[in-house]
Design a protein around this motif. Structure first.
Motif, PDB file in Angstrom:
ATOM      1  N   ALA A  52       0.897  -1.194   0.070  1.00 53.81           N
ATOM      2  CA  ALA A  52      -0.034   0.054   0.059  1.00 53.81           C
ATOM      3  C   ALA A  52       0.836   1.077   0.102  1.00 53.81           C
ATOM      4  O   ALA A  52       0.587   2.113  -0.575  1.00 53.81           O
ATOM      5  N   LEU A  53       2.129   1.251   0.662  1.00 47.55           N
ATOM      6  CA  LEU A  53       2.863   2.378   0.760  1.00 47.55           C
ATOM      7  C   LEU A  53       3.740   2.820  -0.499  1.00 47.55           C
ATOM      8  O   LEU A  53       3.513   3.959  -0.953  1.00 47.55           O
ATOM      9  N   GLN A  56       1.028   4.108  -3.162  1.00 48.50           N
ATOM     10  CA  GLN A  56       1.054   5.453  -2.485  1.00 48.50           C
ATOM     11  C   GLN A  56       2.017   6.404  -3.162  1.00 48.50           C
ATOM     12  O   GLN A  56       1.896   7.392  -3.751  1.00 48.50           O
ATOM     13  N   TYR A  57       3.116   6.020  -2.820  1.00 50.77           N
ATOM     14  CA  TYR A  57       4.582   6.452  -3.242  1.00 50.77           C
ATOM     15  C   TYR A  57       4.643   6.730  -4.546  1.00 50.77           C
ATOM     16  O   TYR A  57       4.889   7.690  -5.366  1.00 50.77           O
ATOM     17  N   LYS A  59       2.173   6.696  -6.842  1.00 52.76           N
ATOM     18  CA  LYS A  59       1.121   7.588  -7.448  1.00 52.76           C
ATOM     19  C   LYS A  59       1.234   9.112  -7.125  1.00 52.76           C
ATOM     20  O   LYS A  59       1.287   9.879  -8.103  1.00 52.76           O
ATOM     21  N   TRP A  60       2.024   9.153  -5.928  1.00 50.37           N
ATOM     22  CA  TRP A  60       2.306  10.454  -5.438  1.00 50.37           C
ATOM     23  C   TRP A  60       3.546  10.946  -6.554  1.00 50.37           C
ATOM     24  O   TRP A  60       3.491  12.141  -6.807  1.00 50.37           O
ATOM     25  N   GLN A  95       4.237  15.422   2.095  1.00 52.39           N
ATOM     26  CA  GLN A  95       3.864  14.071   1.931  1.00 52.39           C
ATOM     27  C   GLN A  95       4.963  13.084   2.139  1.00 52.39           C
ATOM     28  O   GLN A  95       4.799  12.011   2.621  1.00 52.39           O
ATOM     29  N   MET A  99       4.760   9.768   4.449  1.00 50.94           N
ATOM     30  CA  MET A  99       5.133   8.379   4.016  1.00 50.94           C
ATOM     31  C   MET A  99       6.640   7.881   4.878  1.00 50.94           C
ATOM     32  O   MET A  99       6.309   6.795   5.064  1.00 50.94           O
TER      33      MET A  99
END
Length: 614
Positions: A52-53, A56-57, A59-60, A95, A99
């Motif tokens: 998940a992390l 997220q990274y 996509k960011w 962000q 993270m």
């Protein structure tokens, strides 16, 4: 410090050997530390958190840069440029901190080795982003090597694809949005100026000349010469087979965007550059700025991905220059010379040693690539098949481009990797160096390294597209040496050329640290380069100016090359006859770019996997 401790211990043992020692009581063997065992639930939770992390990274990272999306061949946010504002930079920092906090909460010990490597690399990237934030203004956004003033036309011509009418309309929107982009760019220049960070005068001279050239050509004036961005658009829209009326509407919109947004943006930048030129900094390194040395030392750490300090890198450069001189001396009889000085002078002054024709340079380069490609299977396996092309640099960016460079293609192969040759600078490098340069930029260098990582879909995207200069440039310099194993360097002159490429990079270690750490000015650096190399005065000035505007970057090449050489030597020694160079190379490149310490750990694990007894 380790060496000092060992010496002290040896000295103590030597004294003790002359004395009678009391009998020591027997002690029990140390109890091995228990292996930590995790429940199935703990492993599952850790993997879910890690996945998940990383998602997220990724996509960011991608969402934060519409330009990066286009470089990857994506057409999302296809009408946008990157956001350069300070407020957005602060959002990105927040962000990254969030993270990094999430990563600390993951029980990484419960993860398999590959998943732990993903998180190690993610932590490295986030830590670097957080550390750099305080120094984000310690650079020159406009300079002779890169900058949005040249990246905008390059991006529109070479990266923004036009395959349908939507692409064409997004192209026009991007031209319109250049005005906002340059407003943000000028604001960023002002942020640096408020801290006293102005580039040297040569940066202004080059940028002003380039911007003035990019304000010429139809539809920005009434000349018969077409602006390169305009011509690129017209040529590509013509093959879309649109109605003439549709083409006319598109051309009208683009013409208006050029005149109402593009031209005012470039004129504003030109005005700012001319107004601030009087405040140009000294022609020396970043040491001259407040906290500039702190920035440079951090930069070296991240560029080389090692703990080597500036003085160590400087001394390494001096040592490597001397070693390469000795290797060149062995070639003197075959080159018809008796000493280095006469050879170096001949290299500078004999114009027959340089390309006189761009067509010849392009043709011979393609032959080098063809020959290397035919032999590639002897030192690599499972070679990805993504296309590559050789093209001359466009006229508008010849002055701001090096003699040659590589631009990666897209993952889907629709935009091939491109080896650009700057035909306007063929007089800056002898033709016998181009074989080594070709291996560096194409195969087995940058192109091969890029496509191995890009095609390894087992890696998360952030690893496939990662960039660590010591890895990528270290590999490319190592790849120059692989030319011998691929049947290259058939004559003494091209062997000399390969050594000159190494000499070029060894001098960089001395010059970069000299300029930014030791306080050298241009004349001191120039004297060193002219004394220790055969490169011309013009080429040397261009090189030194590059090091001034890209602090630390030049140190990565030889530091990285030495690590690749060392890892191969270690693998050969430990595996003996079991060593397979093709397997070794494929393993390293399929890892994707890594910091050098993480790369070494992975190679040691690979050696153990090949032979547990090694």
């Amino acid at each position: 410090m380790k060496a000092l401790k060992l010496c002290s211990l040896s000295f103590a043992i030597g004294l003790a050997g002359c004395q009678l020692q009391p009998e020591k009581p027997e002690t029990a063997a140390p109890t091995p530390e228990p292996v930590q065992v995790f429940s199935e639930a703990e492993v599952t939770i850790a993997k879910e958190q890690a996945d998940a992390l990383i998602a997220q990274y990724e996509k960011w990272e991608l969402d934060s840069s519409p330009m990066s999306q286009a470089y990857r061949g994506l057409k999302t946010q296809y009408d946008q440029w990157d956001n350069l504002t300070e407020s957005y930079a602060d959002q990105l920092l927040q962000q990254a901190v969030i993270m990094r906090g999430k990563l600390r909460l993951i029980q990484t010990e419960a993860l398999p080795a590959e998943a732990r490597l993903n998180l190690d690399l993610l932590a490295y990237d986030l830590d670097q982003s957080i550390e750099y934030h305080a120094y984000r203004h310690y650079n020159y956004p406009i300079n002779p090597m890169y900058g949005l003033h040249t990246e905008v036309p390059n991006f529109l011509i070479n990266i923004h694809q036009i395959k349908n009418i939507d692409d064409a309309q997004n192209f026009i929107a991007r031209v319109e949005n250049v005005e906002t982009l340059f407003e943000q760019l000028i604001e960023q220049l002002k942020n640096r100026e408020s801290k006293g960070i102005y580039p040297p005068s040569f940066v202004y001279e080059n940028a002003i000349s380039t911007v003035e050239d990019l304000l010429k050509g139809y539809p920005l004036d009434k000349s018969s010469n077409l602006h390169p961005v305009w011509k690129s658009f017209i040529d590509r829209v013509e093959v879309l087979d649109l109605y003439e009326s549709s083409e006319a509407v598109l051309e009208k919109k683009l013409k208006r965007a050029f005149q109402k947004q593009y031209a005012p943006a470039y004129r504003s930048l030109l005005k700012h550059l001319k107004q601030t030129k009087q405040f140009a900094s000294q022609t020396t390194g970043f040491h001259q700025f407040n906290e500039g040395l702190d920035f440079y030392h951090l930069r070296l750490k991240h560029i080389t991905t090692t703990q080597m300090n500036a003085d160590q890198i400087h001394q390494l450069g001096i040592q490597k220059v001397a070693e390469i001189h000795q290797k060149i001396q062995l070639l003197l009889p075959a080159l018809g010379e008796t000493d280095l000085n006469s050879l170096f002078e001949r290299t500078r002054s004999d114009r027959s040693l340089y390309y006189l024709s761009g067509d010849t340079a392009l043709a011979e380069t393609k032959e080098h690539i063809k020959r290397a490609n035919q032999q590639l299977g002897s030192t690599f396996k499972n070679i990805p098949n993504l296309p590559m092309q050789v093209k001359p640099v466009e006229y508008f960016r010849q002055a701001s481009s090096p003699v040659a460079f590589y631009q990666p293609g897209s993952e889907d192969g629709k935009r091939p990797g491109t080896y650009y040759m700057n035909l306007g600078k063929l007089n800056e490098m002898p033709k016998f160096q181009f074989e080594a340069l070709t291996y560096h930029e194409t195969i087995p260098g940058h192109h091969l390294q890029t496509i191995y990582a890009m095609q390894n879909t087992l890696l998360p995207d952030f690893r496939r597209y990662a960039h660590y200069t010591a890895y990528s440039e270290g590999w490319a310099l190592y790849a120059e040496g692989l030319g011998y194993e691929l049947g290259g360097y058939k004559n003494a002159w091209n062997q000399y050329g390969q050594l000159l490429m190494e000499l070029w990079r060894a001098c960089r270690l001395v010059l970069d640290t000299g300029l930014h750490h030791k306080g050298w000015d241009l004349d001191t650096a120039l004297n060193y380069r002219l004394t220790h190399t055969p490169f011309t005065r013009k080429d040397s000035i261009d090189a030194i100016e590059r090091y001034l505007v890209m602090p630390g970057q030049a140190t990565a090449y030889m530091v990285g090359q030495m690590k690749f050489q060392s890892l191969r030597q270690t693998a050969e020694q430990r595996l003996g006859k079991k060593f397979d160079v093709a397997e070794f190379h494929a393993f390293i490149l399929r890892l994707g770019p890594l910091p050098l310490d993480l790369l070494e750990t992975q190679v040691n694990r690979w050696i153990q996997a090949q032979d547990p007894k090694a």
